[in-house]
Motif scaffolding. Sequence first.
Motif, PDB file in Angstrom:
ATOM      1  N   ASN A 273       0.859  -1.203   0.061  1.00  0.00           N
ATOM      2  CA  ASN A 273      -0.090   0.195  -0.001  1.00  0.00           C
ATOM      3  C   ASN A 273       0.801   1.198  -0.009  1.00  0.00           C
ATOM      4  OD1 ASN A 273      -2.309  -1.567   0.280  1.00  0.00           O
ATOM      5  ND2 ASN A 273      -2.108  -1.789   2.347  1.00  0.00           N
ATOM      6  N   ASN A 274       2.361   0.994   0.207  1.00  0.00           N
ATOM      7  CA  ASN A 274       3.261   2.193   0.135  1.00  0.00           C
ATOM      8  C   ASN A 274       2.605   3.375   0.926  1.00  0.00           C
ATOM      9  OD1 ASN A 274       5.176   3.673  -0.841  1.00  0.00           O
ATOM     10  ND2 ASN A 274       4.110   5.144  -2.515  1.00  0.00           N
ATOM     11  N   ASP A 275       2.520   2.836   2.202  1.00  0.00           N
ATOM     12  CA  ASP A 275       2.187   3.797   3.394  1.00  0.00           C
ATOM     13  C   ASP A 275       2.971   3.337   4.705  1.00  0.00           C
ATOM     14  OD1 ASP A 275       1.208   1.426   4.450  1.00  0.00           O
ATOM     15  OD2 ASP A 275      -0.964   1.882   4.290  1.00  0.00           O
ATOM     16  N   THR A 276       2.710   3.950   5.790  1.00  0.00           N
ATOM     17  CA  THR A 276       3.247   3.806   6.938  1.00  0.00           C
ATOM     18  C   THR A 276       2.724   2.749   8.061  1.00  0.00           C
ATOM     19  OG1 THR A 276       2.256   5.755   8.183  1.00  0.00           O
ATOM     20  CG2 THR A 276       4.479   6.129   7.168  1.00  0.00           C
ATOM     21  N   PHE A 277       1.804   2.138   7.477  1.00  0.00           N
ATOM     22  CA  PHE A 277       1.199   0.914   8.085  1.00  0.00           C
ATOM     23  C   PHE A 277       1.380  -0.475   7.595  1.00  0.00           C
ATOM     24  CE2 PHE A 277      -1.023   4.658   9.325  1.00  0.00           C
ATOM     25  CZ  PHE A 277      -1.271   4.523  10.555  1.00  0.00           C
ATOM     26  N   ILE A 278       1.255  -1.522   8.467  1.00  0.00           N
ATOM     27  CA  ILE A 278       1.592  -2.831   7.913  1.00  0.00           C
ATOM     28  C   ILE A 278       0.366  -3.500   7.793  1.00  0.00           C
ATOM     29  CG2 ILE A 278       2.697  -4.950   8.521  1.00  0.00           C
ATOM     30  CD1 ILE A 278       4.760  -3.543  10.004  1.00  0.00           C
ATOM     31  N   ASN A 279      -0.215  -3.924   6.845  1.00  0.00           N
ATOM     32  CA  ASN A 279      -1.476  -4.710   6.562  1.00  0.00           C
ATOM     33  C   ASN A 279      -1.179  -6.148   7.190  1.00  0.00           C
ATOM     34  OD1 ASN A 279      -3.265  -6.727   5.119  1.00  0.00           O
ATOM     35  ND2 ASN A 279      -4.140  -4.882   4.419  1.00  0.00           N
ATOM     36  N   ILE A 280      -1.750  -6.748   8.063  1.00  0.00           N
ATOM     37  CA  ILE A 280      -1.480  -7.757   8.796  1.00  0.00           C
ATOM     38  C   ILE A 280      -1.590  -9.131   7.935  1.00  0.00           C
ATOM     39  CG2 ILE A 280      -2.097  -9.390  10.800  1.00  0.00           C
ATOM     40  CD1 ILE A 280      -3.001  -6.936  12.482  1.00  0.00           C
ATOM     41  N   ASN A 281      -2.623  -9.102   7.057  1.00  0.00           N
ATOM     42  CA  ASN A 281      -2.630 -10.276   6.212  1.00  0.00           C
ATOM     43  C   ASN A 281      -2.189 -10.143   4.988  1.00  0.00           C
ATOM     44  OD1 ASN A 281      -4.418 -11.891   7.877  1.00  0.00           O
ATOM     45  ND2 ASN A 281      -6.231 -10.491   7.197  1.00  0.00           N
ATOM     46  N   ASP A 282      -1.989  -9.139   4.654  1.00  0.00           N
ATOM     47  CA  ASP A 282      -1.262  -8.849   3.009  1.00  0.00           C
ATOM     48  C   ASP A 282       0.240  -8.513   3.149  1.00  0.00           C
ATOM     49  OD1 ASP A 282      -3.949  -9.204   2.122  1.00  0.00           O
ATOM     50  OD2 ASP A 282      -4.283  -7.216   1.909  1.00  0.00           O
ATOM     51  N   GLU A 283       0.498  -7.964   4.006  1.00  0.00           N
ATOM     52  CA  GLU A 283       2.098  -7.743   4.076  1.00  0.00           C
ATOM     53  C   GLU A 283       2.752  -8.626   5.383  1.00  0.00           C
ATOM     54  OE1 GLU A 283       1.304  -3.078   2.462  1.00  0.00           O
ATOM     55  OE2 GLU A 283       1.754  -3.443   4.742  1.00  0.00           O
ATOM     56  N   LEU A 284       2.172  -8.362   6.478  1.00  0.00           N
ATOM     57  CA  LEU A 284       3.026  -9.199   7.457  1.00  0.00           C
ATOM     58  C   LEU A 284       2.882 -10.796   7.184  1.00  0.00           C
ATOM     59  CD1 LEU A 284       4.263  -9.181  10.011  1.00  0.00           C
ATOM     60  CD2 LEU A 284       2.207  -8.930  11.395  1.00  0.00           C
ATOM     61  N   LYS A 285       1.869 -11.420   7.201  1.00  0.00           N
ATOM     62  CA  LYS A 285       1.663 -12.898   7.068  1.00  0.00           C
ATOM     63  C   LYS A 285       2.644 -13.288   6.070  1.00  0.00           C
ATOM     64  CE  LYS A 285      -1.623 -16.602   7.285  1.00  0.00           C
ATOM     65  NZ  LYS A 285      -3.026 -17.120   7.291  1.00  0.00           N
ATOM     66  N   PRO A 286       2.642 -12.994   4.846  1.00  0.00           N
ATOM     67  CA  PRO A 286       3.556 -13.332   3.721  1.00  0.00           C
ATOM     68  C   PRO A 286       4.888 -13.323   4.001  1.00  0.00           C
ATOM     69  CG  PRO A 286       1.893 -11.963   2.779  1.00  0.00           C
ATOM     70  CD  PRO A 286       1.746 -11.650   4.245  1.00  0.00           C
ATOM     71  N   ARG A 287       5.426 -12.375   4.645  1.00  0.00           N
ATOM     72  CA  ARG A 287       6.740 -12.236   5.103  1.00  0.00           C
ATOM     73  C   ARG A 287       7.079 -13.390   6.291  1.00  0.00           C
ATOM     74  NH1 ARG A 287      11.827 -11.893   3.846  1.00  0.00           N
ATOM     75  NH2 ARG A 287      12.950 -10.334   4.855  1.00  0.00           N
ATOM     76  N   LEU A 288       6.222 -13.537   6.984  1.00  0.00           N
ATOM     77  CA  LEU A 288       6.404 -14.410   8.082  1.00  0.00           C
ATOM     78  C   LEU A 288       6.376 -15.895   7.463  1.00  0.00           C
ATOM     79  CD1 LEU A 288       4.081 -13.207  10.965  1.00  0.00           C
ATOM     80  CD2 LEU A 288       6.635 -12.719  10.836  1.00  0.00           C
TER      81      LEU A 288
END
Length: 420
Positions: A273-288
């Motif tokens: 989303n090019n912002d200062t927040f982490i999307n839990i499902n779309d950004e955090l989970k894939p990285r984990l």
Amino acid sequence: MSLKISIILSIFVLYFLFCGLTLTGHAQSELQTTKYRNIVIDLGNGLDTNARLNLPATGDGPFPGILLVPGSGPSDMNETAGNYVRIDNETGSHIYPSARPFFDVAQYLSERGFAVLQYDKRGVGANFTILDSNVWGNITVNDLENDAQKALEVLIHQPEVDSNSMSLAGHSEGTMYVTRLAINNPDIVDNIVLMGPVALGYHEEAYYQAVTLPILYAQQILDHNHNGFISVQEALEDRIFHSIPINLTQALTQNITTTNGTVEQLNPQYNMNNDTFININDELKPRLIDQLRTASVVTQDEKCGLKPCPIWLKSQYSAIPNLDIISKVPFDTSILILNGKNDSQTPIQHALLLQQKLTEVRHPDHTLMTYPDLGHLFYPSSQWITVAGGPMEPMVLEDLFGWLSDPVRDIKKITILRQE
């Protein structure tokens, strides 16, 4: 079992209170209630390991025997990890860490009439020191099971031990081996105790710690607006978020050099989303998931220390899960399962699954005891990370002793104690 193994263990000190008495001569701390003998266990192929037999201070036995099988990582016989035993510069006395679970168990049970055998894992010495990196780096599930079998045989042949009254207690990964030993030694093993047990395969256990747990923390603690996003700044400053089980903000961010210096921003690969927040499902989970996949790659000849060794990982992936093994434990072997409700390494759900399996196969004597607020080391703990601030809670030791020594336990009844 954990991808990041960092446990702090310590001593449990018993005080004897005498009301209305004035003691002279010896101080209370000098009254010995246990004695011990150091033993070297031959593991075969020219390899041995240190062990200790803990005995009541009085009497020659034979005493009922119990073998303690340690958990994952380079664990010594006391399950010491994290802080080291130190020497006081002024007095020269030993200063022990505040939590050493198997020291607690061994002392408590030997004070009350048991012969308790502890042993260091192969290639490991006191204070979770790796003595032989080659031995440790080539360790497998089969090795650890065989080592436990060797230790059991040593315990049986000690002159103070009643070979007709034999119990096994495993903690964490050690619970994999006590179930197997019970199956392989049906005429020897009377009782097994599973403390913070593993139930599923290694991938499922690791996925819980590396993906499920941090996602739950993000959702329940950091997502204040319940909109599926967490603040990058708050994540950077949250110590717990940094610890379950990797530095998540480091994984999610990259250093960007600007005219004002270096700043941390979300890695574009995971900042959809090019912002200062982490999307839990779309950004955090894939990285984990990506981090877990990378950590789980078995690379032959890769050096290992406190982190999981490739050969051990490979053997774990092929091991039959404890949930399947436990159904084959002989019906005349009694089973006790102990689990803290705040266990962040082997969560309470795993103990419940084991209990369900035992109920399904109608095992006649199994008991589940759960403890509110206690973690993987049976000490008051956060539900998110393992806290090792002190010795095991007395009620756990009391329950363990009470179950082992109960002469009238009805094996036809299934009991579930301390559940809420």
